[in-house]
Design an enzyme around this catalytic site. Structure first.
Site, PDB file in Angstrom:
ATOM      1  N   ASN A  61      -5.224  -1.017 -11.758  1.00  0.00           N
ATOM      2  CA  ASN A  61      -4.840  -1.294 -10.458  1.00  0.00           C
ATOM      3  C   ASN A  61      -4.941  -0.248  -9.388  1.00  0.00           C
ATOM      4  O   ASN A  61      -4.605   0.995  -9.617  1.00  0.00           O
ATOM      5  CB  ASN A  61      -3.459  -1.995 -10.243  1.00  0.00           C
ATOM      6  CG  ASN A  61      -2.311  -1.198 -10.726  1.00  0.00           C
ATOM      7  OD1 ASN A  61      -2.693  -0.390 -11.807  1.00  0.00           O
ATOM      8  ND2 ASN A  61      -1.107  -1.226 -10.395  1.00  0.00           N
ATOM      9  N   GLU A  63      -3.903   0.378  -5.502  1.00  0.00           N
ATOM     10  CA  GLU A  63      -2.843  -0.108  -4.460  1.00  0.00           C
ATOM     11  C   GLU A  63      -3.287   0.710  -3.231  1.00  0.00           C
ATOM     12  O   GLU A  63      -4.115   1.598  -3.163  1.00  0.00           O
ATOM     13  CB  GLU A  63      -1.347   0.246  -4.748  1.00  0.00           C
ATOM     14  CG  GLU A  63      -1.057  -0.674  -6.263  1.00  0.00           C
ATOM     15  CD  GLU A  63       0.389  -0.508  -6.347  1.00  0.00           C
ATOM     16  OE1 GLU A  63       1.202   0.266  -5.617  1.00  0.00           O
ATOM     17  OE2 GLU A  63       0.786  -1.318  -7.052  1.00  0.00           O
ATOM     18  N   ASN A  64      -2.551   0.216  -2.155  1.00  0.00           N
ATOM     19  CA  ASN A  64      -2.797   0.658  -0.614  1.00  0.00           C
ATOM     20  C   ASN A  64      -1.649   0.686   0.100  1.00  0.00           C
ATOM     21  O   ASN A  64      -0.758  -0.241  -0.186  1.00  0.00           O
ATOM     22  CB  ASN A  64      -4.203  -0.237   0.050  1.00  0.00           C
ATOM     23  CG  ASN A  64      -4.588   0.323   1.247  1.00  0.00           C
ATOM     24  OD1 ASN A  64      -4.193   0.283   2.328  1.00  0.00           O
ATOM     25  ND2 ASN A  64      -5.827   0.884   1.110  1.00  0.00           N
ATOM     26  N   ALA A  65      -1.271   1.551   1.173  1.00  0.00           N
ATOM     27  CA  ALA A  65      -0.307   1.576   1.862  1.00  0.00           C
ATOM     28  C   ALA A  65      -0.321   0.073   2.697  1.00  0.00           C
ATOM     29  O   ALA A  65       0.774  -0.249   2.985  1.00  0.00           O
ATOM     30  CB  ALA A  65      -0.699   2.544   2.836  1.00  0.00           C
ATOM     31  N   GLU A  74      -7.631  -6.178 -13.422  1.00  0.00           N
ATOM     32  CA  GLU A  74      -8.301  -7.163 -14.080  1.00  0.00           C
ATOM     33  C   GLU A  74      -9.658  -7.247 -13.294  1.00  0.00           C
ATOM     34  O   GLU A  74     -10.764  -7.277 -13.578  1.00  0.00           O
ATOM     35  CB  GLU A  74      -7.618  -8.455 -14.238  1.00  0.00           C
ATOM     36  CG  GLU A  74      -6.628  -8.435 -15.355  1.00  0.00           C
ATOM     37  CD  GLU A  74      -5.088  -8.071 -14.696  1.00  0.00           C
ATOM     38  OE1 GLU A  74      -5.065  -7.230 -13.985  1.00  0.00           O
ATOM     39  OE2 GLU A  74      -4.398  -8.701 -15.276  1.00  0.00           O
ATOM     40  N   CYS A 113      -2.275 -12.117 -12.960  1.00  0.00           N
ATOM     41  CA  CYS A 113      -1.735 -13.084 -11.886  1.00  0.00           C
ATOM     42  C   CYS A 113      -2.578 -14.069 -11.461  1.00  0.00           C
ATOM     43  O   CYS A 113      -3.853 -14.398 -11.989  1.00  0.00           O
ATOM     44  CB  CYS A 113      -1.782 -11.996 -10.583  1.00  0.00           C
ATOM     45  SG  CYS A 113      -3.259 -11.742  -9.779  1.00  0.00           S
ATOM     46  N   CYS A 116      -6.348 -13.280 -10.209  1.00  0.00           N
ATOM     47  CA  CYS A 116      -7.264 -12.809 -11.421  1.00  0.00           C
ATOM     48  C   CYS A 116      -7.711 -13.799 -12.357  1.00  0.00           C
ATOM     49  O   CYS A 116      -8.553 -13.683 -12.853  1.00  0.00           O
ATOM     50  CB  CYS A 116      -6.476 -11.617 -12.313  1.00  0.00           C
ATOM     51  SG  CYS A 116      -6.239 -10.189 -11.325  1.00  0.00           S
TER      52      CYS A 116
END
Ligand code: THU
Length: 162
Positions: A61, A63-65, A74, A113, A116
């Site tokens: 995974n 992520e981002n701010a 996935e 999820c 996905c």
């Protein structure tokens, strides 16, 4: 008329009960969790997959701010798969995670999820082959599902656009 949807899956209490290939793939998914970029959730997800041709591909995974910009392991894996081995079916994908948050255990399987599941279903449809899923945390129980689309009954696919 009443209808029913159900599917079978396998459950194991530990990685030691898997065959060698499945155990190796799950080990790789567990290991690659280290490469997740998850500073916001501290929930590191790793995915490892093997194509029909024996090549492997991985995802973690990212992520981002700006939280919704983040991508699950996935779908990172599937994007790489599509780019590296165009149209090559994936036999099996193993998904694991390491929950680094306070008191967070990593001994129960997680499953993909909703977004996905939609991507996994499209990959199966496109390559005309079911993709097995091996689901487990860093230890403990393992679940094996024979086809990703089983997790998405009544799914929307390209057929619906015709
Ligand atoms: N996540 C995945 O990468 N795969 C899953 O199957 C479930 C959730 C990620 C998204 C987010 O970066 C973090 O886990 C917490 O939801």
């Amino acid at each position: 008329m009443k209808q029913k949807y159900s599917f079978g899956f396998e459950e194991f209490s530990d990685i030691a009960e898997l065959n060698m290939d499945d155990a190796a793939l799950l080990q790789e998914a567990r290991k690659i969790t280290q490469k997740a970029y998850a500073p916001y959730s501290n929930f590191l997800v790793g995915a490892a997959a093997i194509f029909n041709n024996g090549e492997k591909v991985f995802g973690t995974n990212q992520e981002n701010a700006s939280y919704p910009v983040g991508i699950c392991a996935e779908r990172v894996l599937l994007a790489s798969a599509s780019m590296l081995q165009t149209d090559e079916p994936i036999k099996t994908m193993a998904i694991s995670y390491n929950n680094l948050s306070r008191n967070g255990g990593s001994d129960r399987p997680i499953s993909p999820c909703g977004m996905c599941r939609q991507s996994l279903a499209e990959y199966e449809e496109r390559t005309k082959q079911p993709m097995r899923l091996i689901l487990s945390g860093m230890e403990g129980k393992v679940i094996i599902i024979q086809s990703a689309v089983q997790l998405l009954p009544f799914s929307f696919g390209s057929e619906n656009l015709k």
